[in-house]
Design a protein around this motif. Sequence first.
Motif, PDB file in Angstrom:
ATOM      1  N   PHE A 167       0.869  -1.192   0.000  1.00  0.00           N
ATOM      2  CA  PHE A 167       0.000   0.000   0.000  1.00  0.00           C
ATOM      3  C   PHE A 167       0.897   1.230   0.000  1.00  0.00           C
ATOM      4  CE2 PHE A 167       0.837  -0.992   4.421  1.00  0.00           C
ATOM      5  CZ  PHE A 167       1.123   0.231   4.978  1.00  0.00           C
ATOM      6  N   PRO A 168       0.428   2.314  -0.656  1.00  0.00           N
ATOM      7  CA  PRO A 168       1.237   3.533  -0.696  1.00  0.00           C
ATOM      8  C   PRO A 168       1.249   4.248   0.651  1.00  0.00           C
ATOM      9  CG  PRO A 168      -0.395   3.487  -2.471  1.00  0.00           C
ATOM     10  CD  PRO A 168      -0.773   2.408  -1.501  1.00  0.00           C
ATOM     11  N   ASN A 169       2.365   4.910   0.976  1.00  0.00           N
ATOM     12  CA  ASN A 169       2.370   5.748   2.191  1.00  0.00           C
ATOM     13  C   ASN A 169       2.520   7.228   1.839  1.00  0.00           C
ATOM     14  OD1 ASN A 169       5.114   6.126   1.660  1.00  0.00           O
ATOM     15  ND2 ASN A 169       5.715   5.936   3.806  1.00  0.00           N
ATOM     16  N   PHE A 170       2.414   7.538   0.523  1.00  0.00           N
ATOM     17  CA  PHE A 170       2.480   8.961   0.150  1.00  0.00           C
ATOM     18  C   PHE A 170       1.054   9.529   0.116  1.00  0.00           C
ATOM     19  CE2 PHE A 170       3.168   6.179  -3.558  1.00  0.00           C
ATOM     20  CZ  PHE A 170       2.009   6.405  -4.278  1.00  0.00           C
ATOM     21  N   PRO A 171       0.929  10.871   0.185  1.00  0.00           N
ATOM     22  CA  PRO A 171      -0.412  11.453   0.289  1.00  0.00           C
ATOM     23  C   PRO A 171      -1.263  11.163  -0.948  1.00  0.00           C
ATOM     24  CG  PRO A 171       1.286  13.115   0.663  1.00  0.00           C
ATOM     25  CD  PRO A 171       1.987  11.885   0.207  1.00  0.00           C
ATOM     26  N   VAL A 172      -2.556  11.054  -0.695  1.00  0.00           N
ATOM     27  CA  VAL A 172      -3.531  10.863  -1.775  1.00  0.00           C
ATOM     28  C   VAL A 172      -3.610  12.162  -2.597  1.00  0.00           C
ATOM     29  CG1 VAL A 172      -6.026  10.604  -2.126  1.00  0.00           C
ATOM     30  CG2 VAL A 172      -4.838   9.158  -0.467  1.00  0.00           C
ATOM     31  N   ASP A 173      -3.856  12.063  -3.874  1.00  0.00           N
ATOM     32  CA  ASP A 173      -3.983  13.222  -4.767  1.00  0.00           C
ATOM     33  C   ASP A 173      -4.963  14.245  -4.171  1.00  0.00           C
ATOM     34  OD1 ASP A 173      -4.417  15.003  -6.833  1.00  0.00           O
ATOM     35  OD2 ASP A 173      -4.694  13.464  -8.373  1.00  0.00           O
ATOM     36  N   GLY A 174      -4.511  15.489  -4.058  1.00  0.00           N
ATOM     37  CA  GLY A 174      -5.338  16.559  -3.488  1.00  0.00           C
ATOM     38  C   GLY A 174      -6.669  16.714  -4.219  1.00  0.00           C
ATOM     39  N   ARG A 175      -6.668  16.440  -5.536  1.00  0.00           N
ATOM     40  CA  ARG A 175      -7.911  16.584  -6.312  1.00  0.00           C
ATOM     41  C   ARG A 175      -8.950  15.555  -5.857  1.00  0.00           C
ATOM     42  NH1 ARG A 175      -5.345  16.012 -12.140  1.00  0.00           N
ATOM     43  NH2 ARG A 175      -4.467  14.254 -10.977  1.00  0.00           N
ATOM     44  N   SER A 188     -10.051  -5.752 -11.826  1.00  0.00           N
ATOM     45  CA  SER A 188      -9.283  -4.504 -11.692  1.00  0.00           C
ATOM     46  C   SER A 188      -9.524  -3.917 -10.307  1.00  0.00           C
ATOM     47  CB  SER A 188      -9.726  -3.484 -12.741  1.00  0.00           C
ATOM     48  OG  SER A 188      -9.355  -3.893 -14.035  1.00  0.00           O
ATOM     49  N   SER A 189      -8.615  -3.038  -9.883  1.00  0.00           N
ATOM     50  CA  SER A 189      -8.735  -2.459  -8.539  1.00  0.00           C
ATOM     51  C   SER A 189      -8.470  -0.962  -8.567  1.00  0.00           C
ATOM     52  CB  SER A 189      -7.724  -3.136  -7.608  1.00  0.00           C
ATOM     53  OG  SER A 189      -7.618  -2.426  -6.393  1.00  0.00           O
ATOM     54  N   PHE A 190      -9.446  -0.158  -8.172  1.00  0.00           N
ATOM     55  CA  PHE A 190      -9.186   1.273  -8.038  1.00  0.00           C
ATOM     56  C   PHE A 190      -8.281   1.534  -6.836  1.00  0.00           C
ATOM     57  CE2 PHE A 190     -13.234   1.942 -10.499  1.00  0.00           C
ATOM     58  CZ  PHE A 190     -12.610   2.539 -11.589  1.00  0.00           C
ATOM     59  N   GLY A 191      -8.314   0.646  -5.856  1.00  0.00           N
ATOM     60  CA  GLY A 191      -7.410   0.776  -4.712  1.00  0.00           C
ATOM     61  C   GLY A 191      -5.971   0.872  -5.185  1.00  0.00           C
ATOM     62  N   LYS A 192      -5.605  -0.009  -6.113  1.00  0.00           N
ATOM     63  CA  LYS A 192      -4.235  -0.031  -6.641  1.00  0.00           C
ATOM     64  C   LYS A 192      -4.008   1.108  -7.625  1.00  0.00           C
ATOM     65  CE  LYS A 192      -3.083  -3.599  -4.397  1.00  0.00           C
ATOM     66  NZ  LYS A 192      -2.017  -3.672  -3.417  1.00  0.00           N
ATOM     67  N   SER A 193      -4.973   1.319  -8.516  1.00  0.00           N
ATOM     68  CA  SER A 193      -4.740   2.270  -9.613  1.00  0.00           C
ATOM     69  C   SER A 193      -4.812   3.726  -9.167  1.00  0.00           C
ATOM     70  CB  SER A 193      -5.773   2.046 -10.727  1.00  0.00           C
ATOM     71  OG  SER A 193      -5.685   0.728 -11.187  1.00  0.00           O
ATOM     72  N   LEU A 194      -5.557   3.998  -8.091  1.00  0.00           N
ATOM     73  CA  LEU A 194      -5.723   5.391  -7.648  1.00  0.00           C
ATOM     74  C   LEU A 194      -5.041   5.639  -6.300  1.00  0.00           C
ATOM     75  CD1 LEU A 194      -9.498   5.906  -8.628  1.00  0.00           C
ATOM     76  CD2 LEU A 194      -7.466   6.377  -9.997  1.00  0.00           C
ATOM     77  N   HIS A 195      -4.240   4.660  -5.829  1.00  0.00           N
ATOM     78  CA  HIS A 195      -3.477   4.792  -4.575  1.00  0.00           C
ATOM     79  C   HIS A 195      -4.376   4.941  -3.355  1.00  0.00           C
ATOM     80  CE1 HIS A 195      -0.663   5.615  -7.744  1.00  0.00           C
ATOM     81  NE2 HIS A 195      -1.191   6.790  -7.977  1.00  0.00           N
ATOM     82  N   VAL A 196      -5.541   4.282  -3.380  1.00  0.00           N
ATOM     83  CA  VAL A 196      -6.451   4.336  -2.227  1.00  0.00           C
ATOM     84  C   VAL A 196      -6.851   2.899  -1.851  1.00  0.00           C
ATOM     85  CG1 VAL A 196      -7.387   6.676  -2.457  1.00  0.00           C
ATOM     86  CG2 VAL A 196      -8.359   4.841  -3.857  1.00  0.00           C
ATOM     87  N   THR A 197      -5.888   2.126  -1.384  1.00  0.00           N
ATOM     88  CA  THR A 197      -6.170   0.698  -1.137  1.00  0.00           C
ATOM     89  C   THR A 197      -7.281   0.514  -0.104  1.00  0.00           C
ATOM     90  OG1 THR A 197      -4.437   0.555   0.537  1.00  0.00           O
ATOM     91  CG2 THR A 197      -3.825  -0.030  -1.726  1.00  0.00           C
ATOM     92  N   GLY A 198      -7.396   1.467   0.835  1.00  0.00           N
ATOM     93  CA  GLY A 198      -8.402   1.338   1.887  1.00  0.00           C
ATOM     94  C   GLY A 198      -9.829   1.583   1.410  1.00  0.00           C
ATOM     95  N   TRP A 199      -9.989   2.108   0.231  1.00  0.00           N
ATOM     96  CA  TRP A 199     -11.346   2.370  -0.248  1.00  0.00           C
ATOM     97  C   TRP A 199     -12.043   1.101  -0.699  1.00  0.00           C
ATOM     98  CZ3 TRP A 199     -12.597   7.565  -3.001  1.00  0.00           C
ATOM     99  CH2 TRP A 199     -12.091   8.626  -2.228  1.00  0.00           C
ATOM    100  N   LYS A 200     -11.247   0.099  -1.070  1.00  0.00           N
ATOM    101  CA  LYS A 200     -11.790  -1.199  -1.460  1.00  0.00           C
ATOM    102  C   LYS A 200     -12.877  -1.077  -2.545  1.00  0.00           C
ATOM    103  CE  LYS A 200     -10.696  -4.565  -0.140  1.00  0.00           C
ATOM    104  NZ  LYS A 200      -9.557  -5.460  -0.488  1.00  0.00           N
ATOM    105  N   VAL A 201     -12.485  -0.520  -3.655  1.00  0.00           N
ATOM    106  CA  VAL A 201     -13.392  -0.496  -4.811  1.00  0.00           C
ATOM    107  C   VAL A 201     -12.647  -1.042  -6.013  1.00  0.00           C
ATOM    108  CG1 VAL A 201     -14.914   0.875  -6.283  1.00  0.00           C
ATOM    109  CG2 VAL A 201     -14.524   1.575  -3.926  1.00  0.00           C
ATOM    110  N   GLY A 202     -13.258  -1.976  -6.686  1.00  0.00           N
ATOM    111  CA  GLY A 202     -12.687  -2.529  -7.908  1.00  0.00           C
ATOM    112  C   GLY A 202     -13.812  -2.877  -8.859  1.00  0.00           C
ATOM    113  N   TYR A 203     -13.467  -3.612  -9.922  1.00  0.00           N
ATOM    114  CA  TYR A 203     -14.539  -4.033 -10.829  1.00  0.00           C
ATOM    115  C   TYR A 203     -14.130  -5.265 -11.611  1.00  0.00           C
ATOM    116  CZ  TYR A 203     -11.860  -1.162 -14.229  1.00  0.00           C
ATOM    117  OH  TYR A 203     -10.881  -0.614 -14.996  1.00  0.00           O
ATOM    118  N   LEU A 204     -15.162  -5.927 -12.106  1.00  0.00           N
ATOM    119  CA  LEU A 204     -14.972  -7.102 -12.954  1.00  0.00           C
ATOM    120  C   LEU A 204     -15.523  -6.800 -14.334  1.00  0.00           C
ATOM    121  CD1 LEU A 204     -16.321 -10.006 -10.668  1.00  0.00           C
ATOM    122  CD2 LEU A 204     -13.910  -9.457 -11.114  1.00  0.00           C
ATOM    123  N   ILE A 205     -14.829  -7.302 -15.341  1.00  0.00           N
ATOM    124  CA  ILE A 205     -15.368  -7.297 -16.703  1.00  0.00           C
ATOM    125  C   ILE A 205     -15.441  -8.755 -17.137  1.00  0.00           C
ATOM    126  CG2 ILE A 205     -14.943  -6.644 -19.118  1.00  0.00           C
ATOM    127  CD1 ILE A 205     -13.443  -4.185 -18.100  1.00  0.00           C
TER     128      ILE A 205
END
Length: 375
Positions: free
Chosen positions: A31-39, A223-240
Amino acid sequence: MSKLPNTSASIFSVMSQLANEHKAINLSQGFPNFPVDGRLLEITNRLLIENIHQYTPMVGLPSLLEKITTLTYKNYQRIIDSASELLITTGATQGIFTTINTLIKSGDEVIILDPSYDSYEPSVLVAGGNPVRVSLNDDYSPNFNRIEEAISHKTKMIVVNNPHNPTGKIWSEEDYQNLETILDKHSQIVLLSDEVYEYISFKHQHISVNTRPKLREKAIIASSFGKSLHVTGWKVGYLIAPKHLMKEIKKVHQFLVFSVNSISQHVISEYLNVVDFDEISKMYAKKRTLFQDALRESKFEILPSEGTYFQVVNYGEISKKNDTEFAKELITKHGVAAIPISVFYEDATDKHMLRFCFAKTDETLLAAAEKLCAI
Ligand code: PMP
Ligand code: GLN
């Protein structure tokens, strides 16, 4: 009564907890330890006071489904039908578990390539299936002879993870062609393609199953938005997945989760308007180089990391201890936490390898490297 009698706390929980207890620099759990994107934070703050707090539709927030459809076309030129081929999940973990528990019945065999991510085998066991573990080659590329030998009439699924956790390996065009040839011969086998690190590749671009017409007709892609957007704790992904498979997966999903939490879906949907996925690999490539360069003077042998945010090293020159013991010693004596690679094998193959996560601030990576160079 246990369905998982031989399963204990995951290595990620164990090592992170030990790292916390000993105040070690935690390069173990990914998991990342750098700050989440301010946007992302700005969108979150703004939307929190809106009316976004009730259930979303079962398959996912419509605007997020549309954004993923656009993203999939932009990145992979695949046209998906968001109504029938897409499902938002509570992280890739739930997508993988639900897929396996939908499609695998008692006695079915599932091929898993070792070293493999830790959630596949328990998901198969809970489904009543039999995991068939097949080792990758020494350089962590797939061994198609071994894969073919492992196939029986009971084989219903093969799980492939690319870019690969824990080794950072990325499959080549030829690897995919070989997989296509094998799966052509065995039409009963579906492919579960875990692509949570799809946006982190260095050596060459990750080849997504989304771009393989022959495979995607029989594939579920996680796919995992946790990994792709550096927010592993949000636990959102998707299946195709193609409609006929997705129809079944949704039946289970609706009773396991129903709908994924609304806030993160709303925020991610808006954030996808501004995020640039091309930047992700560049950012991690810099971190990988920084960490590798900082380790050059150490006694660790640095293996190639072609993708993901993991770096595997061999510590054979430093210690003959098994990798789990050495990883514990690394925390308690030297203040750095890593993941031993043997835990990702069925037979605990121990080649004196450790996995470090470099999704960390440069300061963290340099501080860890300093400690590792002193060993
Ligand atoms: N697959 C792999 C290969 C992973 O490394 C992880 C860990 N993030 C997951 C799946 C699970 O992803 P998520 O956090 O979205 O559940
Ligand atoms: N995927 C993360 C890793 O490999 C861990 C996720 C978890 O802790 N389950 O480190």
